[in-house]
Design a protein around this motif. Structure first.
Motif, short mmCIF file in Angstrom:
data_model
loop_
_atom_site.label_atom_id
_atom_site.label_comp_id
_atom_site.label_asym_id
_atom_site.label_seq_id
_atom_site.Cartn_x
_atom_site.Cartn_y
_atom_site.Cartn_z
N THR A 1 0.54 -1.57 0.37
CA THR A 1 -0.20 -0.16 -0.08
C THR A 1 0.70 0.89 -0.39
OG1 THR A 1 -1.37 -1.26 1.05
CG2 THR A 1 -1.75 1.01 1.27
N ALA A 2 1.83 1.12 0.58
CA ALA A 2 2.86 2.51 1.14
C ALA A 2 3.12 2.50 -0.93
CB ALA A 2 3.92 2.24 1.85
N ASN A 3 4.01 1.84 -1.35
CA ASN A 3 3.90 1.66 -2.48
C ASN A 3 3.37 2.63 -2.97
OD1 ASN A 3 6.86 0.85 -1.49
ND2 ASN A 3 6.57 -1.54 -2.51
N ALA A 4 2.06 1.31 -3.32
CA ALA A 4 0.93 2.65 -4.21
C ALA A 4 0.77 4.04 -4.19
CB ALA A 4 0.02 1.40 -4.79
N LEU A 5 0.60 4.23 -2.87
CA LEU A 5 0.07 5.41 -2.27
C LEU A 5 1.03 6.91 -2.78
CD1 LEU A 5 -2.45 5.02 0.59
CD2 LEU A 5 -2.23 4.88 -2.38
N LYS A 6 3.07 5.58 -2.57
CA LYS A 6 3.82 6.89 -2.67
C LYS A 6 3.44 7.73 -4.03
CE LYS A 6 8.14 8.31 -3.45
NZ LYS A 6 8.83 8.43 -5.92
N ALA A 7 3.28 6.78 -4.84
CA ALA A 7 3.29 7.08 -6.66
C ALA A 7 1.81 7.97 -6.79
CB ALA A 7 3.81 5.62 -7.27
N TYR A 8 0.80 7.56 -6.15
CA TYR A 8 -0.37 7.96 -6.18
C TYR A 8 -0.15 9.06 -5.97
CZ TYR A 8 -5.19 8.66 -7.16
OH TYR A 8 -6.88 9.02 -7.14
N ALA A 9 0.41 9.85 -4.51
CA ALA A 9 0.40 10.42 -3.71
C ALA A 9 1.03 11.63 -4.62
CB ALA A 9 0.79 10.24 -2.43
N THR A 10 2.39 11.03 -5.27
CA THR A 10 3.24 12.19 -5.66
C THR A 10 3.04 12.75 -6.81
OG1 THR A 10 4.58 10.54 -5.94
CG2 THR A 10 5.92 11.54 -4.06
N TRP A 11 2.18 11.75 -7.78
CA TRP A 11 2.06 12.23 -8.69
C TRP A 11 0.70 12.95 -8.34
CZ3 TRP A 11 2.42 6.65 -10.83
CH2 TRP A 11 4.02 6.42 -12.19
N HIS A 12 0.08 13.23 -8.13
CA HIS A 12 -1.62 13.91 -7.79
C HIS A 12 -0.73 14.89 -6.99
CE1 HIS A 12 -4.57 15.93 -5.88
NE2 HIS A 12 -3.97 15.85 -4.89
N THR A 13 0.53 15.57 -6.89
CA THR A 13 1.68 17.28 -5.91
C THR A 13 1.73 17.85 -7.53
OG1 THR A 13 1.68 15.22 -4.51
CG2 THR A 13 3.54 17.28 -4.58
N THR A 14 2.06 16.40 -8.46
CA THR A 14 2.92 17.49 -9.72
C THR A 14 1.88 17.27 -10.17
OG1 THR A 14 4.90 15.71 -9.72
CG2 THR A 14 4.46 16.84 -11.84
N HIS A 15 1.06 16.87 -10.68
CA HIS A 15 -0.11 17.32 -10.94
C HIS A 15 -1.34 18.44 -10.99
CE1 HIS A 15 -4.55 17.88 -13.77
NE2 HIS A 15 -4.65 16.96 -12.07
N THR A 16 -1.45 18.51 -9.72
CA THR A 16 -2.53 19.43 -8.43
C THR A 16 -2.03 21.07 -8.74
OG1 THR A 16 -2.94 17.87 -7.40
CG2 THR A 16 -3.33 19.82 -6.51
N LEU A 17 -0.09 21.43 -8.72
CA LEU A 17 0.92 22.19 -8.11
C LEU A 17 0.93 23.01 -9.85
CD1 LEU A 17 3.82 21.11 -5.70
CD2 LEU A 17 2.14 22.29 -5.66
N GLN A 18 1.10 21.64 -10.49
CA GLN A 18 1.11 22.37 -12.34
C GLN A 18 -0.05 23.08 -12.44
OE1 GLN A 18 3.50 22.71 -14.25
NE2 GLN A 18 2.35 23.57 -15.50
N THR A 19 -1.27 22.76 -12.01
CA THR A 19 -2.59 22.89 -12.27
C THR A 19 -2.83 24.32 -11.26
OG1 THR A 19 -3.52 21.09 -12.03
CG2 THR A 19 -5.05 22.41 -12.09
N ALA A 20 -2.79 23.99 -10.17
CA ALA A 20 -2.24 25.37 -9.40
C ALA A 20 -1.43 26.84 -10.08
CB ALA A 20 -1.50 25.32 -7.74
N ARG A 21 -0.49 26.45 -10.60
CA ARG A 21 0.71 26.93 -10.86
C ARG A 21 0.11 28.15 -12.24
NH1 ARG A 21 1.67 30.86 -14.89
NH2 ARG A 21 2.41 28.79 -16.27
#
Lengths: 758, 758
Positions: free
Chosen positions: B506-526
């Motif tokens: 679960t940690a592996n899956a959510l690490k990837a899922y959450a950090t891609w979410h981070t990249t995507h969200t910050l780009q969108t926010a910018r």
């Protein structure tokens, strides 16, 4: 466990496998014990010993386990790799002296079947011996010549492109972005002066003012510069494109004579002061005023409140002396909308001109070599002659005259001076994406990680996931290259004063599409290079930081796309409106054709490669999509307004639909321009490889929108799945050419310094 | 045109409209002239005059046109807004003295119908009077209390979160990223020392070594720090999590006694030296060697070639004194795989230790406050005791002993020390995304641009496109918050030495899922903040630059996701393997159930809001998706291997499918944890708002994958479309709460300094 050393060789694979993950689960144990009876028949006390070797409470020691591994590896060295595809085969091969009775073989086969695929991978790990050296990448047999392909890509602009390539190999054209901001800005100004000294600043101006009257060469130069420092690109664009372009296009002869040559040599650094803090996208409502005073024949420029300050103005914070300022023109008590005025903002000694306040915008994510600033005007008087009066004049007495009656139309005519800038930004963004892709593809072509034990580690571009990340953006970059070069030439070839609206709509759509492609591609390239992509020396970081604002400036992408969609709706309405009865019937029949197409079982169901790769099939689908989206958008709008919604609110409610429409439009246009361009390529092998790239671009777009096509019934599920598979196949087909396809861009080595891209 | 001043008032709207875009097209002209006959009946020479006013070769002058506009506006001021919804209505209202015959009205109506929706928008522009002031955003009536919602989000860790909030309001905890790199690194080290002085470094260590034995508090602290400077976060994680954690988890009591307290106080700065230049993801094959020499009971650490240098090692370039170095252990001629060794890398005076070469990685895209470096070892001897020997020992005579026989299993057990780090990175990434979203949502809540003329310009978060960009990431952030806090607590509650494999997956899956979410969200926010998002002072630039590598470090996301998928396949096989006959039948029946579900017309077709918002409907769909993907992945693999493909090659061929599977898994897990958590919320209004957010998260996921559901026949087209509409509706529903939903995160104001977020 003491008697382990005398394990019969054929049982070694079983024990190796059983303990490979360090845990013998109850199910595994049960499986092995269940099969003991069979073994017992062949070797009387083997079952007992096997039970001892597979007792979860008494696992083998690490050294014992390693001894098994070594024994297995030694024995397996003699076995041809091909025969050791399974546990049972390995056991049989090990049974050189016939000590593997059928029953044992059967038991092993049962166990292997139950353990499933894992066992085969584990065996691969065991038996493979990876060579320590990593061989260089294969030099693939290319079915095309890179030079020929480059010639196609360079087209009629090869001369100026080659000139820029030579220039970009000169370190003097590459300022260092890690300099402190003030020094970096000076270095960027210095590079722009060098470009001007080469005659590259005035390219688009008339010959009389030092130029070549060649807007196409100017845009090409701007795009090529994007292989180098992007602050240089933006500063170059502000000075020669926006500032000089406003003089050229909004001014009249006296402005040209006074200023244009000095703009082109950078003797007169200037600004293009349109955006305000409170009005960035909605510039029609900007709030700086320019009131005409007939008593001294001046305009009085004024910033009525803080949110009307000019913001983001390039060249303003440090270098600009004269600014083209956009303001609401007032005369004789009437406001005639936004017009452009020349306002000196600095005195000869570099201090702000009287009444002008200048502030630095401060540090930005990137482009820190550009001195963006803010401007306030406090009742600044300028001569009447400083109105850029191509589209409107104020006479000395204050009377207003314009060849364009409507204020809205006048404003949009003035704004069309931005079209060249949008094409330029789209092309610069594309070239930045190409550079990032080139770095990532070269890295992926040599970097190895993981692999089967019996081969070298695998080049990461050989992984399907990696191909999926990098090769569709490669195809899109090729498609956009063709579409944007075509757009440039159409723009350059237009007659002076000709209606630009068609070109403007395409420029808006492709600016948004290309710069989103840039952001997406550079992010992908960064991630595809792993940590290496994060290092400054590998250049992707700077590319990302510098281009991030491309989706915002020269028109916010979302706003542009909504304008594009509105334009498509207007065209649709006009098309409907202009029809006579016969035309109307043809039109309706045409719409029905798209419905018939929906019903055509061949298009809906065919899944063969030939069909999927057809340019017509792909183009028809993209055209159907755009057409259907414009129809449904019009219907939705009409439905809402018929129910009493105000037009503005109705538009807001269908915005998501409009964005989808604008994207569909951009993709259809890019696809068609790509197809058109391929048809004109004379070299057969270049044409062939371009056609394969076109297949990938087209199919990848259909894959991206397959939900929509499924909803419409335009595809059935098997076709949708076949498209996905075909995209994989195309990625695999293109992969051996990937490096050569980036080589054909001929990014000058002086601009491509990333160590991982050498 | 001379007689324009005597235009009958009811015709003004027509003329205004005809010339609004400055061009009278032949079709428009024809339309007007066609209707002249009707006008002629009523007003004899009107047709002639109208033709003169609508002659494309003689357009009205700008001043003339403006006079029409002013006359219209003056006349229209007396007309109630509601009656002026159309050209005809306006004309009728203007015909106060009955000068609009029916025929004229009909002609106008015809023309208006033909001109279409544009005319109504143009009229709106004309008649509206926008108020100059921009009113403050409405304070919405919230159906929930922010404090209550915050209490739910803070959960059982409110105390440490509040403590961190207080600390983060202290400017001393915010180093300045614009400092020159050496100074910035010292400032970051200084902040880490201050955190250690607060006892926050050793949180996870046993009380005997200054800690609280609370790994959950440690991870929470790491996550909260991500609201501040991210170099601090990473340096904190390297020192206390990776370096200290390796001592704690891979070492034994003598290591703890010698080093752990000093690690927790930062008296002993240390490194975690695992990655090598040639082996970043595939660390099992890293090539640094540690050969045991029984003659003096030392290990000899050695870097055999340049690509085996340790790379990206945090704390290495400037501050680290001791490093946990991962190397291939060799003893008695046998290689036992990767083990961890403590190697001093600097002497007391800060110089590299003998035989150690240190190089700075150089400038990076972000995180320049972290001193990443490279390490080479040239036959460096360390005492036998420096092997971190929890999982393996080498006796003085060189004999090897380990409680875990298999090298592979041993390696993965050691790697599981990274699980805490992955959860931490996922949570830090999520909080960075929350901060970016908070900035963008606050900006969107006040920034106005465009709008109907009769109202203030519209707050950009009221645009559907803007809601579509920001609100689904808001919902995902809430969902991930719940899932990651749950994972943290399960990880913290595990018994020492317990099998971590479930949590690890679960940690592996959510690490990837959450950090891609981070990249995507910050780009969108910018992008959602336009140019403001590009300014350094608005913080998104730094967030983006610093977090960009989160998708790469602590396990490359793509590699992690492929591991997750392989794990799911193994579980699937094991499930199959462990079944007895009865179980097998149940299993098969279970699979059939998913097929029956496909056939269930209610699930396929229902489009009502209630159905679409059901947690069960959404969860069932996500579960079906994961289950079906694991089955088809297994089938594809088996098919390929049955046809003779090597396992490695078969896996490469289905990689894209495996990535899809891993994503589906992550989304199912996140969704279920969110649902579970909501069920435990006591405050009814918080529960209700969370449930609405869950609806958006779930439906937005189904929308994203609707192509797949359509292909499977799990949805029919009307349902797929209804989901899209419902996502729009949910965005509109949540929009008034958006700012409050970000307030509930209680990001400390000391960390949220962006001017646009005030």
């Amino acid at each position: 466990m003491s008697s382990a050393s005398n394990v019969p060789r054929p049982l070694l694979p079983l024990l190796y496998l059983a303990w490979a993950d360090g845990i013998l689960t109850p199910a595994e144990q049960r499986l092995i014990h269940d099969r003991c009876a069979a073994l017992d028949d062949a070797a009387p006390d083997l079952c007992k010993r096997l039970k001892a070797w597979t007792d979860p409470s008494d696992p083998p020691s690490a050294t014992q386990y390693f001894r098994w591994v070594r024994a297995l590896q030694t024995a397996a060295d003699d076995i041809p790799q091909a025969t050791a595809r399974s546990l049972t085969e390995l056991a049989q091969a090990l049974a050189t002296n016939g000590d593997l009775p059928d029953a044992t073989a059967r038991a092993l086969a049962d166990i292997e079947a139950a353990l499933g695929v894992d066992s085969r991978e584990v065996l691969g790990d065991l038996l493979g011996h990876r060579s320590a050296d990593t061989p260089p990448p294969d030099a693939p047999d290319l079915p095309f010549a890179v030079e020929q392909l480059q010639a196609v890509l360079d087209g009629d602009r090869a001369e100026i492109k080659d000139r820029l390539r030579t220039l970009l190999n000169d370190p003097a054209l590459h300022p260092d972005p890690s300099l402190p901001t003030p020094a970096y800005r000076e270095a960027v100004l210095d590079v722009c002066k060098r470009l001007a000294a080469q005659g590259l600043g005035a390219l688009s101006y008339p010959k009389a003012y030092g130029g070549r009257g060649d807007i196409g060469a100017f845009i090409t130069t701007f795009a090529m510069l994007a292989y180098g420092d992007l602050s240089v690109v933006v500063k170059y664009g502000v000075q020669f494109g926006l500032f000089g372009g406003s003089l050229q296009q909004l001014g009249t002869q006296r402005h040209h004579e006074t200023y244009l040559e000095r703009a082109g040599t950078l003797d007169l650094p200037g600004c293009f002061a349109m955006s305000e803090t409170g009005h960035g996208s909605n510039v029609r409502d900007l709030q700086t005023t320019a009131r005409y005073d007939p008593s001294d024949e001046t305009f009085i420029l004024h910033t009525p409140h803080d949110s009307a300050r000019k913001d983001w103005i390039g060249n303003a914070a440090a270098h600009g002396q004269l600014a083209t300022v956009f303001a609401q023109l007032e005369t004789e008590g009437t406001t005639y909308g936004v017009h452009a005025f020349l306002v000196p903002i600095r005195t000869a000694d570099g201090a702000p001109a009287p009444g002008v306040r200048i502030e630095d915008c401060g540090e930005k994510m990137g482009l820190n070599g550009v001195d963006n600033g803010r401007l306030w005007f406090d009742q600044v008087r300028i001569p009447r002659a400083n109105l850029l009066d191509r589209y409107a004049t104020v006479h000395p007495d204050g009377s207003y005259e314009s060849p364009i009656p409507s204020a809205g139309r006048r404003f949009f005519t003035m704004l069309s001076t931005l079209v060249g800038g949008r094409i330029s930004v789209a092309r610069a963004g594309l070239n930045a994406a190409k550079k990032g892709l080139t770095i990532a593809i070269r890295y992926g072509n040599t970097r190895r990680q993981f692999g089967p034990k019996d081969r070298s580690e695998v080049r990461i571009l050989d992984y399907r996931t990696h191909q999926r990340r990098l090769l569709p953006p490669l195809a899109t970059s090729y498609a956009l290259h063709m579409a944007l070069e075509d757009l440039t030439e159409r723009f350059a070839a237009r007659a002076a004063g000709a209606n630009l609206s068609d070109i403007e709509a395409t420029a808006n759509a492709l600016k948004a599409y290309a710069t989103w492609h840039t952001t997406h591609t550079l992010q992908t390239a960064r991630e595809a290079c792993g940590g290496q992509g994060y290092l400054a020396e590998n250049q992707i970081a700077q590319l990302k930081a510098d281009t991030d604002v491309f989706t915002t400036f020269e028109g916010d992408n979302t706003v542009l796309m909504l304008q594009v969609a509105k334009g498509l709706l207007s065209d649709f309405q006009r098309e409907f409106r202009d029809l006579n009865v016969l035309g109307m019937m043809r039109f309706v029949a045409g719409e029905v054709t798209t419905r018939v197409t929906e019903m055509n079982p061949i298009v809906k169901r065919a899944t063969d490669t030939e069909h999927l790769r057809e340019a017509d099939m792909q183009g028809d689908a993209l055209r159907f999509r755009e057409r259907a989206l414009v129809q449904s958008a019009a219907q939705r709008l009409k439905h809402r307004m018929d129910n009493g919604a105000a037009p503005f609110d109705a538009f807001v409610e269908v915005q998501d639909h409009l964005l989808t429409l604008a994207h569909a439009h951009a993709e259809r246009v890019v696809f068609e321009r790509f197809v058109d361009r391929i048809a004109t390529v004379e070299d057969a092998s270049s044409r062939s490889v371009l056609n394969t790239i076109r297949c990938l671009y087209g199919l990848h777009r259909l894959e991206a929108h397959r939900a929509w096509f499924l909803e419409k019934g335009y595809f059935e599920a098997p076709k949708s799945k076949a498209i996905r598979t075909e995209v994989n196949t195309l990625c695999g087909e293109i992969r051996p050419w990937a490096r050569a396809l980036t080589d054909a861009w001929q990014i000058p080595s002086g601009a491509l310094q990333a160590p991982i891209a050498q």
